[in-house]
Design a protein around this motif. Structure first.
Motif, short mmCIF file in Angstrom:
data_model
loop_
_atom_site.label_atom_id
_atom_site.label_comp_id
_atom_site.label_asym_id
_atom_site.label_seq_id
_atom_site.Cartn_x
_atom_site.Cartn_y
_atom_site.Cartn_z
N ALA A 3 1.05 -0.98 -0.27
CA ALA A 3 -0.07 -0.20 -0.03
C ALA A 3 0.86 1.41 -0.39
O ALA A 3 0.41 2.45 -0.41
CB ALA A 3 -0.85 -0.28 1.51
N ILE A 4 1.83 1.39 0.88
CA ILE A 4 2.81 2.13 0.55
C ILE A 4 3.72 1.80 0.73
O ILE A 4 4.81 1.28 1.64
CB ILE A 4 3.29 2.85 2.21
CG1 ILE A 4 1.31 3.59 1.95
CG2 ILE A 4 4.61 4.11 2.03
CD1 ILE A 4 1.63 4.70 3.52
N ILE A 27 -2.70 5.32 8.52
CA ILE A 27 -3.96 4.42 8.34
C ILE A 27 -4.11 3.30 7.44
O ILE A 27 -4.35 3.72 6.77
CB ILE A 27 -5.00 4.52 9.39
CG1 ILE A 27 -4.93 5.00 10.77
CG2 ILE A 27 -5.81 3.39 9.34
CD1 ILE A 27 -5.57 5.46 11.60
N ILE A 28 -3.40 1.76 7.63
CA ILE A 28 -3.79 0.96 6.41
C ILE A 28 -5.09 0.01 6.46
O ILE A 28 -4.24 -0.98 7.38
CB ILE A 28 -2.48 0.67 5.79
CG1 ILE A 28 -1.58 1.93 5.06
CG2 ILE A 28 -3.14 -0.07 4.58
CD1 ILE A 28 -0.89 1.44 5.29
N GLY A 47 1.90 -3.99 3.39
CA GLY A 47 0.99 -2.68 4.37
C GLY A 47 2.48 -1.45 4.15
O GLY A 47 1.90 -0.25 2.87
N ILE A 48 3.38 -1.63 4.73
CA ILE A 48 4.21 -0.23 4.84
C ILE A 48 4.97 -1.02 4.55
O ILE A 48 5.53 -1.74 5.07
CB ILE A 48 4.42 0.18 5.90
CG1 ILE A 48 3.31 1.55 6.26
CG2 ILE A 48 5.54 1.49 5.51
CD1 ILE A 48 3.00 1.97 7.00
N SER A 49 6.82 -0.94 3.10
CA SER A 49 7.27 -1.69 3.64
C SER A 49 8.83 -0.37 2.58
O SER A 49 8.13 0.74 1.90
CB SER A 49 7.85 -2.58 2.21
OG SER A 49 6.87 -2.04 0.49
N GLU A 63 -3.49 -2.76 9.55
CA GLU A 63 -4.58 -4.16 10.17
C GLU A 63 -5.00 -4.89 8.44
O GLU A 63 -5.23 -4.49 7.40
CB GLU A 63 -6.18 -3.38 10.50
CG GLU A 63 -7.04 -4.99 10.69
CD GLU A 63 -8.58 -4.09 11.67
OE1 GLU A 63 -9.50 -4.81 12.11
OE2 GLU A 63 -8.07 -2.44 11.49
N ARG A 64 -5.25 -6.59 8.18
CA ARG A 64 -5.56 -7.08 7.96
C ARG A 64 -4.52 -7.25 6.06
O ARG A 64 -5.24 -8.00 5.82
CB ARG A 64 -7.03 -7.41 8.05
CG ARG A 64 -7.44 -7.21 8.58
CD ARG A 64 -9.56 -7.15 8.71
NE ARG A 64 -10.12 -8.46 8.13
CZ ARG A 64 -9.68 -9.57 7.94
NH1 ARG A 64 -10.21 -10.00 9.06
NH2 ARG A 64 -10.75 -10.05 6.56
#
Length: 239
Positions: A3-4, A27-28, A47-49, A63-64
């Motif tokens: 996502a990011i 918030i993801i 999510g975030i890498s 989350e999830r």
């Protein structure tokens, strides 16, 4: 796919070419339905890498997703005060060189498989000088592991972490698992100090031939009692 994602310059230039990156207050959540039967929500999406960079990842909530946080070819990255909930992995770094990484005061709540994964790759890769401190991992899934070291984790410190089970089948859950994921991979010269590990959870160094290169001091259960399966081998603080 994340996502990011922050992706630095080419690998030849190294993470020094992209520093002072910050991801904060994000918030993801709820990536959607599983991509196939048996997979987690969102399929393989993370999510975030952060890849081939330095920087700070702070005060985020994922989350999830499949993997909440992670990266590769990192140097001097500080992950702190983040939360992951109901992901497959809470944190993952398993390829390239990753040096000087700090995981501090994060919460990894109910990972389906792993809370924190560090190490692996090939013998020429290293996961050196990590500082993993004051994190909380809460397990509730059968077969889940809080911290797993897969090889090449060295000269790193694991201090004041709390690992607990609040559901599921605790005797099938593992607090710490250290092993070589391939030939020529080894974890060695690490510190485990002042960690608090639920007495219902297993500590597994049975496949780690370098277990005694680690300094172990005052690792206790949640009630403050010594863990007989994770005894001290140093009479004083490790570092």
């Amino acid at each position: 796919i994340s996502a990011i994602q922050i992706w630095g310059a080419d690998l030849v230039s190294g993470p020094q070419a992209s520093t002072a990156n910050v991801v904060e207050n994000v918030i993801i959540t709820n990536p959607g339905q599983p991509m196939r039967s048996g997979s987690p929500p969102g399929g393989g999406m993370d999510g975030i890498s952060v890849n081939n960079v330095g920087g700070e990842i702070r005060n985020n909530d994922v989350e999830r997703y499949f993997i909440a946080y992670g990266g590769w070819a990192m140097e001097n990255v500080w992950f702190h005060d983040n939360i992951s909930r109901d992901t497959y992995y809470g944190f993952n770094a398993d390829s390239f060189n990753n040096v000087g990484i700090t995981l501090q005061s994060n919460q990894f709540i109910h990972p389906a498989r792993y809370g924190i994964v560090i190490g692996g790759g090939t013998p020429d890769r290293t996961f050196d000088k990590w500082n993993v401190l004051r994190n909380v991992v809460k397990l509730n899934a059968k077969g889940s592991t809080a911290i797993i070291l897969r090889g090449q984790v060295q000269n790193s410190a694991f201090t004041e972490n709390t690992i607990e089970s609040d559901g599921g089948t605790a005797h099938d859950q593992v607090a710490i698992f250290s092993y070589p994921s391939g030939n020529g991979l080894a974890n060695f010269n690490n510190t485990f100090q002042d960690n608090h590990l639920d007495k219902a959870l297993t500590v597994n160094f049975s496949q780690d031939p370098n277990f005694n290169t680690n300094c172990r001091f005052k690792n206790r259960d949640l009630q403050g009692n010594p863990r007989q399966d994770f005894p001290d081998n140093s009479p004083t603080m490790c570092r």
